[in-house]
Design an enzyme around this catalytic site. Structure first.
Site, PDB file in Angstrom:
ATOM      1  N   ASP A   1       1.186 -22.582  -5.451  1.00 46.21           N
ATOM      2  CA  ASP A   1       0.940 -21.864  -4.195  1.00 46.21           C
ATOM      3  C   ASP A   1       0.380 -20.456  -4.455  1.00 46.21           C
ATOM      4  O   ASP A   1      -0.826 -20.264  -4.434  1.00 46.21           O
ATOM      5  CB  ASP A   1       2.211 -21.812  -3.332  1.00 46.21           C
ATOM      6  CG  ASP A   1       1.913 -21.663  -1.841  1.00 46.21           C
ATOM      7  OD1 ASP A   1       0.737 -21.711  -1.453  1.00 46.21           O
ATOM      8  OD2 ASP A   1       2.880 -21.512  -1.053  1.00 46.21           O
ATOM      9  N   ASP A   2       1.264 -19.481  -4.698  1.00 50.06           N
ATOM     10  CA  ASP A   2       0.853 -18.092  -4.943  1.00 50.06           C
ATOM     11  C   ASP A   2       1.648 -17.575  -6.147  1.00 50.06           C
ATOM     12  O   ASP A   2       2.598 -16.795  -5.985  1.00 50.06           O
ATOM     13  CB  ASP A   2       1.141 -17.231  -3.701  1.00 50.06           C
ATOM     14  CG  ASP A   2       0.397 -17.751  -2.482  1.00 50.06           C
ATOM     15  OD1 ASP A   2      -0.812 -17.508  -2.383  1.00 50.06           O
ATOM     16  OD2 ASP A   2       1.037 -18.422  -1.648  1.00 50.06           O
TER      17      ASP A   2
ATOM     18  N   HIS B   1      -2.427 -26.857   5.568  1.00 50.26           N
ATOM     19  CA  HIS B   1      -1.004 -26.537   5.470  1.00 50.26           C
ATOM     20  C   HIS B   1      -0.337 -27.049   6.754  1.00 50.26           C
ATOM     21  O   HIS B   1      -0.811 -26.765   7.866  1.00 50.26           O
ATOM     22  CB  HIS B   1      -0.796 -25.030   5.393  1.00 50.26           C
ATOM     23  CG  HIS B   1      -1.089 -24.431   4.050  1.00 50.26           C
ATOM     24  ND1 HIS B   1      -2.269 -24.584   3.395  1.00 50.26           N
ATOM     25  CD2 HIS B   1      -0.310 -23.653   3.231  1.00 50.26           C
ATOM     26  CE1 HIS B   1      -2.230 -23.944   2.244  1.00 50.26           C
ATOM     27  NE2 HIS B   1      -1.050 -23.361   2.114  1.00 50.26           N
TER      28      HIS B   1
ATOM     29  N   HIS C   1      -3.567 -20.762  -4.065  1.00 50.10           N
ATOM     30  CA  HIS C   1      -4.438 -19.793  -3.371  1.00 50.10           C
ATOM     31  C   HIS C   1      -4.880 -18.814  -4.446  1.00 50.10           C
ATOM     32  O   HIS C   1      -4.025 -18.108  -5.016  1.00 50.10           O
ATOM     33  CB  HIS C   1      -3.664 -19.067  -2.273  1.00 50.10           C
ATOM     34  CG  HIS C   1      -3.106 -19.997  -1.247  1.00 50.10           C
ATOM     35  ND1 HIS C   1      -3.736 -20.251  -0.059  1.00 50.10           N
ATOM     36  CD2 HIS C   1      -1.978 -20.762  -1.254  1.00 50.10           C
ATOM     37  CE1 HIS C   1      -3.022 -21.121   0.646  1.00 50.10           C
ATOM     38  NE2 HIS C   1      -1.949 -21.449  -0.059  1.00 50.10           N
TER      39      HIS C   1
ATOM     40  N   GLU D   1       5.320 -26.597   6.555  1.00 50.82           N
ATOM     41  CA  GLU D   1       5.929 -25.619   5.640  1.00 50.82           C
ATOM     42  C   GLU D   1       7.026 -24.912   6.454  1.00 50.82           C
ATOM     43  O   GLU D   1       8.208 -25.087   6.192  1.00 50.82           O
ATOM     44  CB  GLU D   1       4.870 -24.617   5.151  1.00 50.82           C
ATOM     45  CG  GLU D   1       5.419 -23.525   4.228  1.00 50.82           C
ATOM     46  CD  GLU D   1       4.357 -22.483   3.840  1.00 50.82           C
ATOM     47  OE1 GLU D   1       3.315 -22.388   4.524  1.00 50.82           O
ATOM     48  OE2 GLU D   1       4.588 -21.742   2.853  1.00 50.82           O
TER      49      GLU D   1
END
Ligand code: ADE
Ligand code: ZN
Length: 348
Positions: free
Chosen positions: A287-288, A206, A28, A209
Site C-alpha cells: 500500500d504505502d 479501492h 501507491h 477498506e
C-alpha cells in the site's frame, strides 16, 4: 499445475517468505516516499515543509483512520515537482522491491495530486515510466503503471485527467480509484470508467477498506473492475464472498496498512486467513510502505508471525494468487510459477 508442496519447517518460513518470487499489485508510488527523500527533494526544490526534521515528520505517522493518513501523504507528495523527482521516487522503490524478490510490480500513481500544483502530466508519467524501464533492464522486474483518480474530486475532474494523460497512453496499463472512500462510492465514477474500458485500459478500484460491502458490489457492477483493492470488509456479506470466490475476483490486501489505519485493531485480528479459507484470490501488498512501517516482505513476515495458522501452503497460494491477479502475460505467469516452485524446493 504445481507439484505437491514439500514440507517446510516453520522456522524456515520467514526466510522462504522473503526469498519467494512475488508480484506487488497494490503500491501507491507516492506512498513509498521515505522521509529522508522527502526532505532531500524539499531542499532541492525549495519547498517548505510543515515539519522541522525527518524525525518530526516520522513522529507524525500515527493515524486514526484513512483521512488522517491522506492529509500527511498529500503533504509529503508536495515536494515532487520535476520529472527527475518522479524517477528518483520510483527508483528508490524498485531497489527495495528487487531486494524483496518482487518479479512484477503494478504501481499506482495519483496525477491529480501533482497537476493541481502545476506539475505537467508529462513529467509525472515520463519520470515514472523511465524508472519502470530501468527496473526491467537492471533487476528483471516487469513494472507497469496504473493511473488512479482521486475519488474526493469530481468525475468531471477525473475525465479531464484521463484526457490529459492520453498522449502518454503507452506508459500506463490501467486506471484505479483511490483517496477518501467513505461518501465517495464507486458509482460516482461510472462514466469515466466506461470510457477507460472502451479505451482498452485495465480497471481496479479501492473498495471495502473503510467502505461497506455495497461499495465492492458497486465497483464490480458499475465500474466493471478486474480487481478490488483491499476489499477486506467483504466478509460482512456472505453473498458477496460467494460471488467474489465464484468470479475469482482478486483482492489486493495490505495487512500493515489495515492495522496502521485502524481497519483492524492488530495483525493478530486480521482476516487474511479467513479470506483464503473462503476460497478468495487474496494477495499481500504494501500500500504505502514508507508510512505503514514496511515493504512487501515486512507485510508477509509480520502477518505470518501474527497469524500462526498461516503456513507454507498459504505462502505458496498467496504468491501464486499475486501472479494470477496481475495483468502480466500468461507466459510470464508460468515462468514465475516455476520460480516459485523452485524456491519452495530449495527451502525444504
Ligand atoms: N491513497 C494512498 N493510500 C491509500 C489507501 N490506503 N486508501 C485509499 N487511498 C489511498
Ligand atoms: Zn491503497
Amino acid at each position: 499445475m504445481s507439484p505437491a508442496l514439500p514440507a517446510i519447517p516453520r522456522d524456515r518460513l520467514p526466510a522462504l517468505l522473503r526469498a519467494m518470487p512475488k508480484a506487488e499489485l497494490h503500491i501507491h508510488i507516492e506512498g513509498s516516499l521515505e522521509p529522508e527523500l522527502i526532505f532531500e527533494l524539499a531542499r532541492r526544490n525549495q519547498v517548505t515543509l510543515p515539519y522541522a526534521s525527518v524525525e518530526a515528520l516520522r513522529a507524525a505517522y500515527a493515524f486514526s483512520d484513512l483521512q488522517s493518513f491522506l492529509d500527511i501523504y498529500y503533504a509529503g507528495a508536495s515536494v515532487l515537482l520535476k520529472e527527475a523527482d518522479f524517477f528518483a521516487m520510483a527508483w528508490a522503490y524498485f531497489e527495495r522491491a528487487a531486494a524483496d524478490n518482487v518479479v512484477h510490480a503494478e504501481l499506482f500513481f495519483d496525477p491529480q495530486t501533482h497537476t493541481a500544483r502545476g506539475v505537467a502530466m508529462r513529467d509525472i508519467v515520463v519520470g515514472l515510466a523511465h524508472a519502470c524501464r530501468r527496473a526491467h533492464a537492471e533487476f528483471g522486474i516487469s513494472a507497469k503503471l496504473i493511473l488512479c483518480f482521486l475519488r474526493h474530486l469530481s468525475e468531471a475532474e477525473a475525465m479531464a485527467t484521463l484526457e490529459a494523460a492520453l498522449p502518454y497512453r503507452e506508459h500506463f496499463i490501467g486506471v484505479g480509484l483511490d483517496s477518501s472512500e467513505l461518501g465517495h462510492p464507486p458509482e460516482k465514477f461510472a462514466q469515466v470508467f466506461a470510457r477507460c474500458r472502451a479505451l482498452g485500459l485495465h480497471r481496479v478500484a479501492h473498495a471495502g477498506e473503510e467502505g461497506p460491502p455495497a461499495y465492492i458490489e458497486s465497483a464490480l457492477d458499475r465500474l466493471q473492475v478486474e480487481r478490488i483493492d483491499h476489499g477486506v470488509r467483504c466478509l460482512e456479506s456472505p453473498a458477496l464472498v460467494q460471488r467474489l470466490a465464484r468470479e475469482r475476483m482478486p483482492l489486493t490486501v495490505c495487512p500493515l496498512s489495515n492495522v496502521k489505519l485502524c481497519v483492524f485493531p492488530s495483525l493478530a485480528e486480521h482476516n487474511l486467513k479467513a479470506l483464503l479459507d473462503a476460497g478468495l484470490c487474496a494477495t499481500v501488498n504494501s500500500d504505502d510502505p514508507a508510512y505503514f512501517g514496511g515493504y512487501i516482505n515486512d507485510n508477509f513476515v509480520q502477518t505470518f508471525a501474527a497469524l500462526p495458522a498461516l503456513d507454507a501452503s498459504h505462502a505458496h497460494q498467496l504468491a501464486l494468487n499475486s501472479f494470477e491477479a496481475s495483468f502480466a502475460p500468461a507466459a510470464d505467469k508460468l515462468r514465475w510459477q516455476a520460480q516459485l516452485d523452485a524456491a519452495f524446493a530449495t527451502a525444504a
